[in-house]
Design a protein around this motif. Structure first.
Motif, PDB file in Angstrom:
ATOM      1  N   HIS A 175       0.813  -1.214   0.000  1.00  0.00           N
ATOM      2  CA  HIS A 175       0.000   0.000   0.000  1.00  0.00           C
ATOM      3  C   HIS A 175       0.850   1.268   0.000  1.00  0.00           C
ATOM      4  O   HIS A 175       0.563   2.223  -0.728  1.00  0.00           O
ATOM      5  N   ALA A 176       1.881   1.302   0.832  1.00  0.00           N
ATOM      6  CA  ALA A 176       2.711   2.505   0.914  1.00  0.00           C
ATOM      7  C   ALA A 176       3.399   2.775  -0.423  1.00  0.00           C
ATOM      8  O   ALA A 176       3.430   3.926  -0.895  1.00  0.00           O
ATOM      9  N   GLN A 177       3.958   1.734  -1.031  1.00  0.00           N
ATOM     10  CA  GLN A 177       4.644   1.913  -2.314  1.00  0.00           C
ATOM     11  C   GLN A 177       3.676   2.377  -3.401  1.00  0.00           C
ATOM     12  O   GLN A 177       4.015   3.243  -4.217  1.00  0.00           O
ATOM     13  N   LEU A 178       2.460   1.816  -3.395  1.00  0.00           N
ATOM     14  CA  LEU A 178       1.458   2.232  -4.386  1.00  0.00           C
ATOM     15  C   LEU A 178       1.080   3.701  -4.191  1.00  0.00           C
ATOM     16  O   LEU A 178       0.932   4.452  -5.156  1.00  0.00           O
ATOM     17  N   GLY A 179       0.908   4.094  -2.927  1.00  0.00           N
ATOM     18  CA  GLY A 179       0.566   5.486  -2.659  1.00  0.00           C
ATOM     19  C   GLY A 179       1.643   6.438  -3.144  1.00  0.00           C
ATOM     20  O   GLY A 179       1.349   7.478  -3.752  1.00  0.00           O
ATOM     21  N   ILE A 180       2.909   6.083  -2.905  1.00  0.00           N
ATOM     22  CA  ILE A 180       4.025   6.911  -3.379  1.00  0.00           C
ATOM     23  C   ILE A 180       4.044   6.946  -4.909  1.00  0.00           C
ATOM     24  O   ILE A 180       4.297   7.987  -5.522  1.00  0.00           O
ATOM     25  N   ALA A 181       3.749   5.808  -5.535  1.00  0.00           N
ATOM     26  CA  ALA A 181       3.750   5.740  -7.001  1.00  0.00           C
ATOM     27  C   ALA A 181       2.694   6.651  -7.601  1.00  0.00           C
ATOM     28  O   ALA A 181       2.937   7.343  -8.599  1.00  0.00           O
ATOM     29  N   VAL A 182       1.517   6.666  -6.992  1.00  0.00           N
ATOM     30  CA  VAL A 182       0.433   7.535  -7.479  1.00  0.00           C
ATOM     31  C   VAL A 182       0.855   9.002  -7.399  1.00  0.00           C
ATOM     32  O   VAL A 182       0.701   9.769  -8.359  1.00  0.00           O
ATOM     33  N   LEU A 183       1.394   9.388  -6.248  1.00  0.00           N
ATOM     34  CA  LEU A 183       1.824  10.777  -6.062  1.00  0.00           C
ATOM     35  C   LEU A 183       2.945  11.137  -7.039  1.00  0.00           C
ATOM     36  O   LEU A 183       2.972  12.243  -7.594  1.00  0.00           O
ATOM     37  N   ALA A 184       3.865  10.201  -7.252  1.00  0.00           N
ATOM     38  CA  ALA A 184       4.987  10.463  -8.162  1.00  0.00           C
ATOM     39  C   ALA A 184       4.498  10.645  -9.595  1.00  0.00           C
ATOM     40  O   ALA A 184       4.945  11.559 -10.307  1.00  0.00           O
ATOM     41  N   GLY A 185       3.599   9.781 -10.035  1.00  0.00           N
ATOM     42  CA  GLY A 185       3.075   9.884 -11.398  1.00  0.00           C
ATOM     43  C   GLY A 185       2.361  11.195 -11.640  1.00  0.00           C
ATOM     44  O   GLY A 185       2.576  11.865 -12.654  1.00  0.00           O
ATOM     45  N   ILE A 186       1.508  11.582 -10.693  1.00  0.00           N
ATOM     46  CA  ILE A 186       0.765  12.840 -10.837  1.00  0.00           C
ATOM     47  C   ILE A 186       1.718  14.032 -10.792  1.00  0.00           C
ATOM     48  O   ILE A 186       1.586  14.983 -11.579  1.00  0.00           O
ATOM     49  N   ALA A 187       2.694  13.995  -9.885  1.00  0.00           N
ATOM     50  CA  ALA A 187       3.650  15.105  -9.767  1.00  0.00           C
ATOM     51  C   ALA A 187       4.452  15.285 -11.047  1.00  0.00           C
ATOM     52  O   ALA A 187       4.687  16.417 -11.496  1.00  0.00           O
ATOM     53  N   VAL A 188       4.872  14.183 -11.658  1.00  0.00           N
ATOM     54  CA  VAL A 188       5.635  14.265 -12.910  1.00  0.00           C
ATOM     55  C   VAL A 188       4.799  14.900 -14.018  1.00  0.00           C
ATOM     56  O   VAL A 188       5.280  15.759 -14.767  1.00  0.00           O
ATOM     57  N   ILE A 189       3.542  14.503 -14.125  1.00  0.00           N
ATOM     58  CA  ILE A 189       2.667  15.063 -15.164  1.00  0.00           C
ATOM     59  C   ILE A 189       2.517  16.570 -14.990  1.00  0.00           C
ATOM     60  O   ILE A 189       2.687  17.348 -15.935  1.00  0.00           O
ATOM     61  N   VAL A 190       2.188  16.978 -13.767  1.00  0.00           N
ATOM     62  CA  VAL A 190       1.987  18.409 -13.508  1.00  0.00           C
ATOM     63  C   VAL A 190       3.271  19.193 -13.746  1.00  0.00           C
ATOM     64  O   VAL A 190       3.261  20.275 -14.355  1.00  0.00           O
ATOM     65  N   LEU A 191       4.408  18.650 -13.285  1.00  0.00           N
ATOM     66  CA  LEU A 191       5.692  19.342 -13.436  1.00  0.00           C
ATOM     67  C   LEU A 191       6.081  19.483 -14.911  1.00  0.00           C
ATOM     68  O   LEU A 191       6.523  20.551 -15.345  1.00  0.00           O
ATOM     69  N   LEU A 192       5.927  18.427 -15.683  1.00  0.00           N
ATOM     70  CA  LEU A 192       6.303  18.472 -17.097  1.00  0.00           C
ATOM     71  C   LEU A 192       5.458  19.487 -17.871  1.00  0.00           C
ATOM     72  O   LEU A 192       5.960  20.193 -18.740  1.00  0.00           O
ATOM     73  N   ILE A 193       4.184  19.555 -17.540  1.00  0.00           N
ATOM     74  CA  ILE A 193       3.300  20.467 -18.264  1.00  0.00           C
ATOM     75  C   ILE A 193       3.519  21.913 -17.842  1.00  0.00           C
ATOM     76  O   ILE A 193       3.621  22.818 -18.679  1.00  0.00           O
ATOM     77  N   THR A 194       3.579  22.145 -16.531  1.00  0.00           N
ATOM     78  CA  THR A 194       3.636  23.519 -16.038  1.00  0.00           C
ATOM     79  C   THR A 194       5.047  24.114 -16.077  1.00  0.00           C
ATOM     80  O   THR A 194       5.221  25.271 -16.449  1.00  0.00           O
ATOM     81  N   LYS A 195       6.057  23.323 -15.683  1.00  0.00           N
ATOM     82  CA  LYS A 195       7.413  23.846 -15.575  1.00  0.00           C
ATOM     83  C   LYS A 195       8.165  23.753 -16.903  1.00  0.00           C
ATOM     84  O   LYS A 195       8.810  24.712 -17.333  1.00  0.00           O
ATOM     85  N   PHE A 196       8.070  22.588 -17.543  1.00  0.00           N
ATOM     86  CA  PHE A 196       8.852  22.360 -18.750  1.00  0.00           C
ATOM     87  C   PHE A 196       8.054  22.555 -20.042  1.00  0.00           C
ATOM     88  O   PHE A 196       8.582  22.379 -21.140  1.00  0.00           O
ATOM     89  N   LYS A 197       6.764  22.895 -19.900  1.00  0.00           N
ATOM     90  CA  LYS A 197       5.903  23.213 -21.045  1.00  0.00           C
ATOM     91  C   LYS A 197       5.835  22.069 -22.060  1.00  0.00           C
ATOM     92  O   LYS A 197       5.698  22.295 -23.255  1.00  0.00           O
ATOM     93  N   LEU A 198       5.958  20.846 -21.569  1.00  0.00           N
ATOM     94  CA  LEU A 198       5.849  19.691 -22.458  1.00  0.00           C
ATOM     95  C   LEU A 198       4.380  19.448 -22.786  1.00  0.00           C
ATOM     96  O   LEU A 198       3.502  19.667 -21.932  1.00  0.00           O
ATOM     97  N   HIS A 199       4.098  19.005 -23.991  1.00  0.00           N
ATOM     98  CA  HIS A 199       2.718  18.760 -24.409  1.00  0.00           C
ATOM     99  C   HIS A 199       2.066  17.743 -23.472  1.00  0.00           C
ATOM    100  O   HIS A 199       2.697  16.777 -23.029  1.00  0.00           O
ATOM    101  N   ALA A 200       0.777  17.962 -23.166  1.00  0.00           N
ATOM    102  CA  ALA A 200       0.079  17.108 -22.209  1.00  0.00           C
ATOM    103  C   ALA A 200       0.063  15.649 -22.649  1.00  0.00           C
ATOM    104  O   ALA A 200       0.134  14.738 -21.808  1.00  0.00           O
ATOM    105  N   PHE A 201      -0.017  15.390 -23.942  1.00  0.00           N
ATOM    106  CA  PHE A 201      -0.036  14.016 -24.449  1.00  0.00           C
ATOM    107  C   PHE A 201       1.243  13.281 -24.050  1.00  0.00           C
ATOM    108  O   PHE A 201       1.208  12.160 -23.529  1.00  0.00           O
TER     109      PHE A 201
END
Length: 465
Positions: free
Chosen positions: A22-48
């Motif tokens: 459970h703990a590893q899955l929770g960290i994985a969810v947060l990591a995946g979402i954080a990467v998406i938001v960071l790539l789009i907002t900070k690095f201006k990478l296309h959402a796709f």
């Protein structure tokens, strides 16, 4: 948010792609979402691209094999494009026919003439509520987007002032009111009465849609003051038209798929026999694909031919409609891929396991479980199915009204805070021309308001019933 049977299979039948705790899955969810938001907002990478990378990060942190992560993402993308993507494409064709024939102008001019500026947001939530009663959220969006964008531009409104009420009306219907698939599954799971749930659902839906729609749109318009995206706003019909289609026939054409899907819903309730020939016929007639395809074909005559279009011009109109939505389709599909990766990693099951130790009232417990699964998986339907299955035993000793309220508590929770793992988030973002931050401040907050106001209304009703 749609296609119940597919998501049920994905949620219930698929083997998890990881054995992480459970703990590893929770960290994985947060990591995946954080990467998406960071790539789009900070690095201006296309959402796709960001969604693809975020899904791979999620799988890697969760300890899932790369090939299984890719398979899950691809399956989710394919399912979303095959279902929602086709509906978006058909909706775009219908919207272009509406615009080029002058039909959209006719609707918008009539609305602007009949409703004053102060009444316009209220008119939009009412229209969206009626349109959204029998149909999927995504179908409602593609039907209403041309009208919403034109009303905002022609009436010089902030897009949020008009768009938020329309989205609220559609979303409330999707989450709370049968015959939408989520509420129907919850009704079946907890053994609630359909008629009582429908009646109480309307009681909860009205104040919820008002607060999250016209009322909240005042603040949303201040936080995000944007105009309709030029590349998606239907242009005013050219002056070389022989005539414009009448208001009545135009509205009838737009509402045709609504009527077809509503007819299917009514037959499902009255006949209630999947093997019956009448129900089989209406299952086809009322499917979103057939309903929208029928509307497009009818529109070629009631709108295109009525405006004097030749066959060549109708064909050109259809072709022009598909180009602008290519990016929308890819992003929405990738959002579905990310959601499926979450589902296949058994994040929903993790939430259900953790929630078993919570000691709360049945209504609040059902809402919290649905909220947590919704946040983790991005799917309102998966949240509804999972929460209903978990709390169903609690309904055994409930009265008929309280069992119906349990269904509404689950439905309210399933709408909480749509974000980057929800394909609907990307659909709204692209159609309204917003960035991720703007979408979070408007659409996501609106969904949260619907969820919170919904459960408050449910708890208040539980005190008097």
């Amino acid at each position: 948010m749609t296609h119940l049977s597919v998501e049920m299979l994905a949620a219930d039948a698929a083997e998890p792609i990881t054995t992480a705790g459970h703990a590893q899955l929770g960290i994985a969810v947060l990591a995946g979402i954080a990467v998406i938001v960071l790539l789009i907002t900070k690095f201006k990478l296309h959402a796709f691209l960001s969604l693809i990378i975020g899904s791979l990060v999620l799988g890697a942190v969760a300890g899932a094999p790369l090939d299984k992560t890719v398979t899950s993402f691809s399956a989710g993308l394919g399912t979303t494009v095959a279902g929602t993507g086709v509906l978006i494409a058909l909706g775009a064709v219908l919207g272009r026919l509406l615009a080029d024939s002058g039909g959209a102008d006719q609707i918008v001019d009539t609305i602007l003439a009949k409703a004053g500026r102060k009444a316009m947001p209220w008119a939009m939530v009412l229209i969206a509520g009626i349109v959204g009663l029998p149909i999927f959220f995504e179908v409602g969006i593609v039907l209403l987007i041309p009208v919403v964008l034109l009303v905002a531009k022609r009436g010089n409104f902030s897009l949020m002032r008009i768009g938020i009420p329309a989205l609220a009306g559609l979303s409330v219907m999707h989450g709370l009111i049968p015959p939408h698939p989520g509420p129907l599954v919850a009704i079946d799971a907890v053994g609630a009465n359909l008629g009582v749930t429908l009646a109480l659902g309307v009681v909860v839906a009205i104040p919820t849609a008002i607060i999250a729609g016209p009322v909240f749109s005042r603040y949303a318009a201040r936080w995000v003051d944007i105009q309709p995206p030029e590349n998606l706003v239907p242009e005013r019909a050219s002056d070389d038209l022989e005539k414009r289609p009448g208001f009545g026939i135009t509205v009838a054409t737009v509402l045709l798929p609504v009527v077809m899907m509503l007819a299917k819903a009514l037959v499902d309730i009255v006949v209630d026999n999947p093997g019956h020939q009448v129900q089989k016929v209406f299952d086809v007639i009322g499917s979103p694909l057939i309903a929208l395809l029928t509307a497009v074909i009818v529109a070629m005559f009631t709108l295109g031919r009525a405006a004097g279009f030749t066959r060549g011009r109708i064909a050109a109109t259809v072709e022009k409609s598909l180009g602008p939505i290519a990016g929308v389709l890819l992003i929405v599909g990738a959002g579905g891929g990310f959601k499926q990766t979450l589902v296949d990693a058994a994040v929903g099951q993790m939430i259900m396991d953790v929630s078993k130790g919570w000691h709360l009232s049945a209504l609040l417990l059902a809402w919290l479980i649905a909220v947590t699964i919704r946040l983790a998986t991005g799917s309102a339907t998966v949240a509804t199915i999972s929460a209903a299955g978990l709390v169903a035993p609690l309904a055994a000793e409930m009265s008929t009204p309280h069992a119906a309220l349990l269904v509404l508590a689950i439905g309210s929770g399933s709408l909480f805070f749509s974000h980057v793992n929800d394909a609907g988030f990307w659909l709204v973002k692209e159609y309204f021309g917003m960035d991720v931050g703007q979408t979070l401040k408007t659409w996501s907050v609106m969904e949260t308001l619907i969820s919170v106001v919904g459960i408050v209304c449910v708890l208040l009703l539980s005190l008097v019933l």
